[in-house]
Design an enzyme around this catalytic site. Structure first.
Site, PDB file in Angstrom:
ATOM      1  CG  HIS A   7      -0.351  -0.047   2.588  1.00  0.00           C
ATOM      2  ND1 HIS A   7      -0.084  -0.945   3.122  1.00  0.00           N
ATOM      3  CD2 HIS A   7       0.000   0.959   3.436  1.00  0.00           C
ATOM      4  CE1 HIS A   7       0.715  -0.781   4.400  1.00  0.00           C
ATOM      5  NE2 HIS A   7       0.646   0.415   4.549  1.00  0.00           N
ATOM      6  CG  HIS A  79       3.788   4.601   5.409  1.00  0.00           C
ATOM      7  ND1 HIS A  79       3.023   5.065   6.450  1.00  0.00           N
ATOM      8  CD2 HIS A  79       3.259   3.375   5.013  1.00  0.00           C
ATOM      9  CE1 HIS A  79       1.888   4.100   6.611  1.00  0.00           C
ATOM     10  NE2 HIS A  79       2.281   3.166   6.080  1.00  0.00           N
ATOM     11  CD  GLU A 130       3.700  -0.587   7.043  1.00  0.00           C
ATOM     12  OE1 GLU A 130       3.050   0.282   6.348  1.00  0.00           O
ATOM     13  OE2 GLU A 130       2.866  -1.055   7.935  1.00  0.00           O
TER      14      GLU A 130
HETATM   15 CO    CO Z   1       1.013   1.313   6.239  1.00  0.00          CO
END
Ligand code: CO
Length: 134
Positions: A7, A79, A130
């Protein structure tokens, strides 16, 4: 090491306004807002064929995105999350290569119930990354 983009997270100051922009201007299909008090955010998910967009609005007094929104009051990309096969192998590789892992260095259970970690943005081209174990 990196697999697909799981994502892209976008911090927003006003979730209804952001949702209206993505729905109206981009024709996106949005989930209902999902409060995640343990992560200090309310999330709207936008599922696409190849990845997801997550619109994050601060929730509570100690949100991890509060400072980002102070610096970026209009919101912005917070992120990018990549999947990895083995998060501990990834973590050890990062440390060996001189990158700092945020927190105590151990993966935490993330918003999708899977182990995640974050890499210090100063160690990856100024971008918060991440990693999530698939
Ligand atoms: Co995230």
């Amino acid at each position: 090491m990196l697999e697909r983009v799981n994502h892209i997270a976008i911090a927003v100051p006003d979730l209804p306004k952001a949702s209206a922009e993505w729905r109206g201007r981009l024709g996106a299909t949005l989930s209902d807002p999902l409060p995640q008090p343990e992560h200090g955010v309310t999330v709207v998910f936008i599922s696409l064929g190849n990845t997801k967009i997550e619109l994050l609005e601060p929730l509570g007094t100690d949100s991890p995105i509060a400072r980002f929104l102070e610096k970026n009051p209009e919101g912005g990309i917070h992120h990018i999350c990549f999947e990895v096969e083995d998060i501990l192998t990834a973590r050890d590789h990062l440390i060996k290569e001189g990158a700092r892992v945020l927190g105590d260095g151990n993966p935490k259970i993330g918003a999708h119930g899977k182990p995640v970690l974050f890499i210090h943005p100063k160690d990856i081209t100024g971008t918060l990354i991440e990693l999530e174990q698939i």
